[in-house]
Design a protein around this motif. Structure first.
Motif, PDB file in Angstrom:
ATOM      1  N   VAL A  22      -8.470  50.852  72.131  1.00 13.20           N
ATOM      2  CA  VAL A  22      -8.587  50.970  70.683  1.00 13.20           C
ATOM      3  C   VAL A  22      -7.432  51.832  70.193  1.00 13.20           C
ATOM      4  O   VAL A  22      -6.975  52.734  70.887  1.00 13.20           O
ATOM      5  CB  VAL A  22      -9.970  51.535  70.300  1.00 13.20           C
ATOM      6  CG1 VAL A  22     -10.157  52.951  70.792  1.00 13.20           C
ATOM      7  CG2 VAL A  22     -10.203  51.458  68.814  1.00 13.20           C
ATOM      8  N   PHE A  23      -6.941  51.498  69.026  1.00  8.40           N
ATOM      9  CA  PHE A  23      -5.730  52.140  68.532  1.00  8.40           C
ATOM     10  C   PHE A  23      -5.952  52.680  67.132  1.00  8.40           C
ATOM     11  O   PHE A  23      -6.782  52.183  66.395  1.00  8.40           O
ATOM     12  CB  PHE A  23      -4.580  51.122  68.493  1.00  8.40           C
ATOM     13  CG  PHE A  23      -4.394  50.407  69.795  1.00  8.40           C
ATOM     14  CD1 PHE A  23      -3.681  51.000  70.823  1.00  8.40           C
ATOM     15  CD2 PHE A  23      -4.963  49.162  70.008  1.00  8.40           C
ATOM     16  CE1 PHE A  23      -3.531  50.355  72.036  1.00  8.40           C
ATOM     17  CE2 PHE A  23      -4.825  48.509  71.220  1.00  8.40           C
ATOM     18  CZ  PHE A  23      -4.104  49.111  72.243  1.00  8.40           C
ATOM     19  N   SER A  24      -5.169  53.702  66.795  1.00  4.64           N
ATOM     20  CA  SER A  24      -5.300  54.214  65.433  1.00  4.64           C
ATOM     21  C   SER A  24      -4.136  53.778  64.558  1.00  4.64           C
ATOM     22  O   SER A  24      -4.204  53.908  63.340  1.00  4.64           O
ATOM     23  CB  SER A  24      -5.442  55.732  65.425  1.00  4.64           C
ATOM     24  OG  SER A  24      -4.352  56.336  66.067  1.00  4.64           O
ATOM     25  N   GLU A  25      -3.053  53.278  65.164  1.00  4.93           N
ATOM     26  CA  GLU A  25      -1.950  52.778  64.358  1.00  4.93           C
ATOM     27  C   GLU A  25      -1.355  51.557  65.050  1.00  4.93           C
ATOM     28  O   GLU A  25      -1.386  51.457  66.278  1.00  4.93           O
ATOM     29  CB  GLU A  25      -0.857  53.843  64.193  1.00  4.93           C
ATOM     30  CG  GLU A  25      -1.362  55.105  63.511  1.00  4.93           C
ATOM     31  CD  GLU A  25      -0.254  56.097  63.205  1.00  4.93           C
ATOM     32  OE1 GLU A  25       0.907  55.659  63.071  1.00  4.93           O
ATOM     33  OE2 GLU A  25      -0.556  57.295  63.116  1.00  4.93           O
ATOM     34  N   PRO A  26      -0.793  50.625  64.255  1.00  4.48           N
ATOM     35  CA  PRO A  26      -0.254  49.393  64.856  1.00  4.48           C
ATOM     36  C   PRO A  26       0.774  49.626  65.962  1.00  4.48           C
ATOM     37  O   PRO A  26       0.767  48.907  66.961  1.00  4.48           O
ATOM     38  CB  PRO A  26       0.375  48.679  63.660  1.00  4.48           C
ATOM     39  CG  PRO A  26      -0.419  49.141  62.484  1.00  4.48           C
ATOM     40  CD  PRO A  26      -0.764  50.573  62.773  1.00  4.48           C
TER      41      PRO A  26
END
Lengths: 120, 213
Positions: A22-26
């Motif tokens: 899971v990521f918080s920014e592209p």
């Protein structure tokens, strides 16, 4: 394209409830995907990668800061490992970074940013 | 159709953050050396597009559907109304909410730079960044919408909003019929990312909605 089976061995990797990254920014998703592709192209084994990432995480602190900054460490480790493997000298990456910066600044807002003569 | 922001930022150049520049440098180098195949990379990233950030925008829309006061605040000052729910962009972007009605449909375009409110909408779809999408969305929005499976009545006006570095848009889709009894959380499940870009509509409620979630 599938993920490495050893993905679960990646230190401190932020995962969602389904066990996926899971990521918080592209850009985090992009550097993650670049790492997976480089691994699959045989540039390094996944255990070499986890060792490099683990060392970077350990160097930076006690790891208690949660996932904040995790992918900043990740990109440091990725650049370091590519240098170790003789794939990317620091100077090459710096030159490309400058080229992208100049391309972005020369690109009117709303147009795709491209490097001339490189990626279409 | 009307096209906003056609002028006013022609002199504006794009800008990439330091970390974005590093990622691009890595991608270019690995691509040139043959270790990375850009289409495969896009594919891989695409599979994560729903994994970036929580679906903050959907919650904003669901709240606007159920809370008239909130809707009013959102339309008046979207940045503040979105921040109310605890969502703020790292880049401090200024958000504007545009509401679809029976008479008007809104859609948003931009391109490859960071002019996309990812903290609200998650990762942009790969097609969103394509030059053809942008130019065609401006020239032939009805045709583009049709390709996305959205057909609107002839008399619905389509407004295309062009994101800039300063202003990002959130489309408030129309609330689907038959959703009167749904909770805010159930409503949020009907709000797709595409519906908040304006290339889709909110999903209709399924009879078993909520049971399988």
């Amino acid at each position: 394209m599938s993920l490495p089976n050893e993905l679960g061995l990646t230190p401190s990797l932020p995962l969602d409830v389904d066990g996926g990254p899971v990521f918080s920014e592209p850009w985090e998703a992009r550097v993650f995907a670049l790492t997976v592709q480089a691994h699959q192209a045989g540039v390094f084994t996944w255990s070499e990668w986890t060792a490099a990432l683990g060392a970077e995480l350990a160097r930076d602190g006690d790891g208690s800061e949660g996932t904040a900054g995790y992918y900043d460490r990740w990109i440091d480790a990725f650049e370091g490992l590519l240098a170790t493997k003789g794939i990317a000298a620091a100077g090459q990456l710096a030159a490309l970074k400058t080229a992208w910066d100049e391309a972005a600044r020369a690109t009117p807002h709303g147009e795709p940013i491209v490097l001339e003569g490189r990626r279409s | 159709m009307s096209h906003n922001n056609d002028h006013g930022h022609d002199h504006d150049h794009s800008e990439l953050s330091d970390i974005e520049l590093r990622v691009r440098a890595l991608e270019t180098l690995l691509t040139e050396k043959g270790y990375v195949d850009p289409p495969a990379l896009d594919n891989l990233v695409e599979t994560y597009e729903t994994k970036v950030g929580p679906k903050n925008g959907a919650r904003v829309v669901a709240k606007a559907w159920t809370d008239p006061d909130y809707r009013e605040r959102l339309l008046k000052d979207a940045t503040a109304a979105i921040a109310e729910l605890g969502y703020t962009g790292r880049q401090g972007e200024h958000m504007v909410a545009v509401e679809n009605t029976a008479d008007r449909h809104n859609m948003v375009v931009c391109t490859l730079c960071s002019c996309y409110p990812w903290s609200v909408l998650g990762l942009p779809p790969v097609w969103y960044k394509s030059a053809p999408y942008r130019s065609r969305a401006v020239r032939d929005p009805r045709g583009v919408l049709a390709e996305f499976g959205v057909s609107l009545p002839e008399d619905t006006e389509i407004t295309v909003w062009d994101s800039t570095a300063e202003v990002r848009y959130l489309v408030i889709p129309r609330r689907p019929d038959g959703t009167e009894g749904l909770s805010e959380e159930e409503l949020a499940d009907l709000v797709t990312r595409d519906s908040m870009i304006g290339t889709g509509l909110a999903l209709p409620p399924s009879p078993s909605h909520g049971a399988s979630a």
